[in-house]
Design a protein around this motif. Structure first.
Motif, mmCIF file in Angstrom:
data_model
loop_
_atom_site.group_PDB
_atom_site.id
_atom_site.type_symbol
_atom_site.label_atom_id
_atom_site.label_comp_id
_atom_site.label_asym_id
_atom_site.label_seq_id
_atom_site.Cartn_x
_atom_site.Cartn_y
_atom_site.Cartn_z
ATOM 1 N N PRO A 59 -7.575 0.218 -0.562
ATOM 2 C CA PRO A 59 -7.495 -0.270 0.830
ATOM 3 C C PRO A 59 -8.851 -0.471 1.569
ATOM 4 N N THR A 71 0.796 -1.268 0.057
ATOM 5 C CA THR A 71 0.145 -0.063 -0.070
ATOM 6 C C THR A 71 0.936 1.200 0.021
ATOM 7 N N SER A 86 -3.695 0.143 -2.903
ATOM 8 C CA SER A 86 -3.082 -1.098 -2.658
ATOM 9 C C SER A 86 -2.910 -1.622 -4.319
#
Length: 368
Positions: free
Chosen positions: A354, A259, A339
């Motif tokens: 995310p 991420t 991500s």
């Protein structure tokens, strides 16, 4: 015979709504016109390019009679835009010409008979009807529209797949090199329906939809979709063909994930893209534990190297991408973090938000 007498902006709004699909050059000259139909106080404005048709109404008619005509959309729109915004405008129909009067300005426009105007026949039966807030449908289209193909010989890619399935409404678009998927949940439950809405219709809907909770009714027929919201009705033909199975395209089970900040990645890619050429938009992404490098070169042996520290402990991956495909999704997303999930240098990458399973973006690698 007087058609309309109203404030300039009151007349300008319905004209702007319907004029977006009007083609400047068409094999049928009358399709450069809009159909104006007055029935007492109610005035309807209609435009079509045979594939898409937009209608809107406004209570701005003069007198109780009924009359219909067609007039050049662009000319009438340009005239109204050029007039002072604090004036009233009068439209009259005399001797097969439409006069436009405002203050000391007068214009005379040619008209064509309303009976000759080809309107789209509405489907007699709709298989499904879905209601969504305007802002929700606009969000769905905005999240995937940039992945639609343009003038691809695989005509079914030149549009957006809309899927109604149970309580989910899903939008998917792909050009064969990348795919965007977005879904929203609704309160009603529906049997599964899939339709491909043409690119032009999607772009027009993005222009017309507003960030409001007001509902949009989506009526789906075998070869047509009708979208009704506010005082607008849009009817569009559907694209025939079999859309690719998006569930098979979206990767599952990738172990190499990390991420990072969307804005940070966007700025790094924008800088690296400066060193790419118009013909070749490739950048290399080298991901190693703790570090992401973005490299680009060109025919003049110039290069750019960008480094981003990442929280990553997976395999080393050296993969190439068309930088435009990455910039498109990063510019379109509004989240702070994204991500990235990777397989190897020959596998497509998956970009998600995310803690959010409603959006997925798949981009194929390219050889560099």
């Amino acid at each position: 015979m007087q058609l309309v007498k109203t404030h300039r902006d009151t007349l300008l709004r319905p004209l702007q709504i319907v004029s977006g699909i009007v083609e400047r050059r068409h094999t049928l000259p009358i399709l450069a016109n809009i159909l104006i139909r007055k029935d007492g106080e109610q005035v309807s404005f209609l435009s079509t390019d045979i594939e898409v048709q937009i209608t809107t109404k406004a209570a701005i008619g003069s007198g109780g009679d009924s009359i219909a005509t067609t007039v050049a959309a662009r000319k009438l729109l340009d005239i109204l835009r050029a007039l002072p915004d604090d004036n009233d405008v009068v439209l009259k129909l005399e001797n097969k010409k439409m006069s436009v009067q405002s203050g000391k300005s007068r214009f005379s426009l040619q008209t064509l008979a309303a009976e000759e105007f080809p309107t789209v026949a509405q489907a007699e039966h709709f298989n499904a009807s879905v209601n969504l807030p305007q802002k929700t449908l606009k969000h769905l289209f905005n999240m995937v529209h940039f992945s639609m193909a343009q003038q691809d010989i695989r005509y079914y890619l030149n549009g957006l797949l809309l899927v109604v399935d149970g309580k989910n409404v899903i939008a998917v678009a792909t050009d064969g090199h990348r795919l965007a998927f977005c879904q929203v949940e609704v309160e009603q439950e529906f049997p599964r329906h899939e339709v491909i809405i043409p690119r032009k219709t999607i772009i027009e809907m993005q222009r017309l939809l507003e960030d409001k909770e007001d509902p949009v009714q989506i009526d789906i027929a075998n070869n047509q979709v009708k979208l009704t919201f506010a005082d607008i009705e849009l009817i569009s033909k559907l694209v025939e063909g079999k859309f690719p199975d998006f569930n098979r395209v979206i990767p599952k089970g990738y172990k190499n994930s990390f991420t990072l900040g969307r804005e940070q990645l966007l700025r790094s890619l924008q800088r690296a893209a400066i060193m790419t050429s118009d013909k070749f938009k490739g950048v290399r992404c080298v991901i190693t534990p703790g570090l992401m490098q973005i490299l680009s070169t060109n025919a003049d042996q110039e290069e750019a190297i960008e480094e981003i520290e990442i929280d990553y402990g997976g395999d080393s991956v050296d993969i190439g991408f068309n930088v435009s495909y990455l910039l498109d999704v990063l510019n379109n997303l509004k989240c702070d973090q994204i991500s990235v999930s990777l397989g190897d240098s020959n596998s497509s990458a998956l970009i998600t938000i995310p803690d959010n399973t409603d959006f997925k973006y798949v981009v194929m690698p390219m050889r560099i």
